[in-house]
Design a protein around this motif. Structure first.
Motif, PDB file in Angstrom:
ATOM      1  N   SER A  73       0.839  -1.190   0.000  1.00  0.00           N
ATOM      2  CA  SER A  73       0.000   0.000   0.000  1.00  0.00           C
ATOM      3  C   SER A  73       0.880   1.249   0.000  1.00  0.00           C
ATOM      4  CB  SER A  73      -0.900  -0.007   1.241  1.00  0.00           C
ATOM      5  OG  SER A  73      -1.715   1.136   1.231  1.00  0.00           O
ATOM      6  N   LEU A  74       1.091   1.784  -1.180  1.00  0.00           N
ATOM      7  CA  LEU A  74       1.904   2.996  -1.319  1.00  0.00           C
ATOM      8  C   LEU A  74       1.039   4.224  -1.607  1.00  0.00           C
ATOM      9  CD1 LEU A  74       4.788   1.485  -3.468  1.00  0.00           C
ATOM     10  CD2 LEU A  74       4.728   1.813  -1.004  1.00  0.00           C
ATOM     11  N   TRP A  75      -0.278   4.051  -1.597  1.00  0.00           N
ATOM     12  CA  TRP A  75      -1.161   5.162  -1.922  1.00  0.00           C
ATOM     13  C   TRP A  75      -1.012   6.294  -0.919  1.00  0.00           C
ATOM     14  CZ3 TRP A  75      -2.578   0.120  -2.778  1.00  0.00           C
ATOM     15  CH2 TRP A  75      -2.881  -0.194  -4.100  1.00  0.00           C
ATOM     16  N   TRP A  76      -0.898   5.966   0.344  1.00  0.00           N
ATOM     17  CA  TRP A  76      -0.777   7.012   1.359  1.00  0.00           C
ATOM     18  C   TRP A  76       0.499   7.818   1.139  1.00  0.00           C
ATOM     19  CZ3 TRP A  76      -3.757   9.747   4.126  1.00  0.00           C
ATOM     20  CH2 TRP A  76      -3.275  10.500   5.189  1.00  0.00           C
ATOM     21  N   ALA A  77       1.590   7.148   0.836  1.00  0.00           N
ATOM     22  CA  ALA A  77       2.851   7.854   0.563  1.00  0.00           C
ATOM     23  C   ALA A  77       2.708   8.742  -0.661  1.00  0.00           C
ATOM     24  CB  ALA A  77       3.981   6.840   0.358  1.00  0.00           C
ATOM     25  N   LYS A  78       2.015   8.249  -1.661  1.00  0.00           N
ATOM     26  CA  LYS A  78       1.823   9.033  -2.888  1.00  0.00           C
ATOM     27  C   LYS A  78       0.960  10.258  -2.608  1.00  0.00           C
ATOM     28  CE  LYS A  78       0.378   8.440  -7.739  1.00  0.00           C
ATOM     29  NZ  LYS A  78      -0.081   9.762  -7.967  1.00  0.00           N
ATOM     30  N   GLU A  79      -0.113  10.068  -1.870  1.00  0.00           N
ATOM     31  CA  GLU A  79      -1.050  11.163  -1.633  1.00  0.00           C
ATOM     32  C   GLU A  79      -0.549  12.195  -0.632  1.00  0.00           C
ATOM     33  OE1 GLU A  79      -3.753  11.889  -3.386  1.00  0.00           O
ATOM     34  OE2 GLU A  79      -3.189  10.146  -4.595  1.00  0.00           O
ATOM     35  N   THR A  80       0.277  11.782   0.308  1.00  0.00           N
ATOM     36  CA  THR A  80       0.704  12.726   1.333  1.00  0.00           C
ATOM     37  C   THR A  80       1.895  13.564   0.897  1.00  0.00           C
ATOM     38  OG1 THR A  80       1.972  10.990   2.422  1.00  0.00           O
ATOM     39  CG2 THR A  80      -0.231  11.440   3.273  1.00  0.00           C
ATOM     40  N   SER A  81       3.049  12.949   0.755  1.00  0.00           N
ATOM     41  CA  SER A  81       4.245  13.765   0.531  1.00  0.00           C
ATOM     42  C   SER A  81       4.868  13.595  -0.844  1.00  0.00           C
ATOM     43  CB  SER A  81       5.282  13.447   1.599  1.00  0.00           C
ATOM     44  OG  SER A  81       5.623  12.085   1.536  1.00  0.00           O
ATOM     45  N   GLU A  82       4.530  12.562  -1.549  1.00  0.00           N
ATOM     46  CA  GLU A  82       5.212  12.306  -2.818  1.00  0.00           C
ATOM     47  C   GLU A  82       4.281  12.468  -4.013  1.00  0.00           C
ATOM     48  OE1 GLU A  82       8.136  12.183  -2.023  1.00  0.00           O
ATOM     49  OE2 GLU A  82       8.089  11.341  -0.031  1.00  0.00           O
ATOM     50  N   LEU A  85       6.046  13.811  -7.139  1.00  0.00           N
ATOM     51  CA  LEU A  85       7.245  13.075  -7.541  1.00  0.00           C
ATOM     52  C   LEU A  85       6.916  11.635  -7.921  1.00  0.00           C
ATOM     53  CD1 LEU A  85      10.283  12.803  -7.944  1.00  0.00           C
ATOM     54  CD2 LEU A  85      10.512  12.476  -5.485  1.00  0.00           C
ATOM     55  N   LEU A  86       6.206  10.928  -7.072  1.00  0.00           N
ATOM     56  CA  LEU A  86       5.846   9.535  -7.343  1.00  0.00           C
ATOM     57  C   LEU A  86       4.645   9.525  -8.274  1.00  0.00           C
ATOM     58  CD1 LEU A  86       6.135   6.509  -6.912  1.00  0.00           C
ATOM     59  CD2 LEU A  86       4.779   6.760  -4.818  1.00  0.00           C
ATOM     60  N   ASP A  87       4.851   9.034  -9.492  1.00  0.00           N
ATOM     61  CA  ASP A  87       3.809   9.061 -10.500  1.00  0.00           C
ATOM     62  C   ASP A  87       2.995   7.769 -10.514  1.00  0.00           C
ATOM     63  OD1 ASP A  87       2.955  11.070 -12.245  1.00  0.00           O
ATOM     64  OD2 ASP A  87       3.613   9.911 -13.985  1.00  0.00           O
ATOM     65  N   ASN A  88       3.662   6.630 -10.387  1.00  0.00           N
ATOM     66  CA  ASN A  88       2.986   5.344 -10.460  1.00  0.00           C
ATOM     67  C   ASN A  88       3.924   4.279  -9.935  1.00  0.00           C
ATOM     68  OD1 ASN A  88       1.033   3.355 -11.164  1.00  0.00           O
ATOM     69  ND2 ASN A  88       0.504   4.503 -13.011  1.00  0.00           N
TER      70      ASN A  88
END
Length: 182
Positions: A73-82, A85-88
């Motif tokens: 589950s990387l969605w939280w990392a993507k939505e919060t701080s990245e 930068l983090l596209d997919n």
């Protein structure tokens, strides 16, 4: 007549430096032994077509399981701080040939604006998140250039991990050091 010999500040500094250098000279030996226990990053090619057409048990940022948490589950990392930068990402479970890994795809424009330490921080933070789910990571741009890896041996305690940054990433370190006059 016996005299007590006092250590001068210069001798104390010299002794401290000698001990410090001796300790640092042992680090490559210790690090090389630890590195022997850390698996190399996967050399499998990045498969960008899986972003739009996932197959098997491959998971992307667009894969959603309505009944349970999708791992990793990387969605939280993507939505919060990245978020910018983090596209997919493409997550591959463990197979007979490969350890579980997540291929992160970053926005090259944002990545190029970051200095080495900011990139390292990003890789370390997302690597730790993926590691908690049992995955290693590789960081790519959309040109399929590998920018960094975070690889761990999860079979031993504590986990042994290694971060590798591409030469392209090290250019930012030189710029950062130049800012401080080094």
């Amino acid at each position: 007549m016996s005299r007590n010999k006092l250590i001068t500040p210069q001798q104390s500094l010299s002794l401290t430096l000698s001990l410090t250098l001796a300790a640092f000279s042992m680090l490559p030996i210790l690090a090389s032994r630890a590195d022997e226990n850390i698996p190399l990053p996967s050399n499998a090619p990045l498969e960008l077509n899986l972003l739009t057409q996932p197959k098997g048990s491959v998971i992307t940022a667009n894969t959603i399981n309505p009944e349970t948490l999708t791992i990793p589950s990387l969605w939280w990392a993507k939505e919060t701080s990245e978020n910018k930068l983090l596209d997919n990402w493409i997550a591959y479970p463990t197979s007979k040939q490969e350890l579980a890994r997540v291929d992160l795809i970053v926005n090259q424009q944002i990545w190029s604006l970051l200095d080495y330490l900011e990139r390292y921080r990003f890789v370390n933070r997302l690597g730790l998140t993926a590691r908690n789910f049992g995955y290693n990571i590789r960081v790519f741009n959309y040109q399929k250039e590998m920018l960094a890896t975070y690889t761990c041996n999860l079979d031993i305690m504590p986990d042994l991990c290694n971060i590798q940054m591409s030469n392209q990433s090290k250019i930012g370190l030189r710029q950062t050091l130049d800012k401080f006059g080094n």
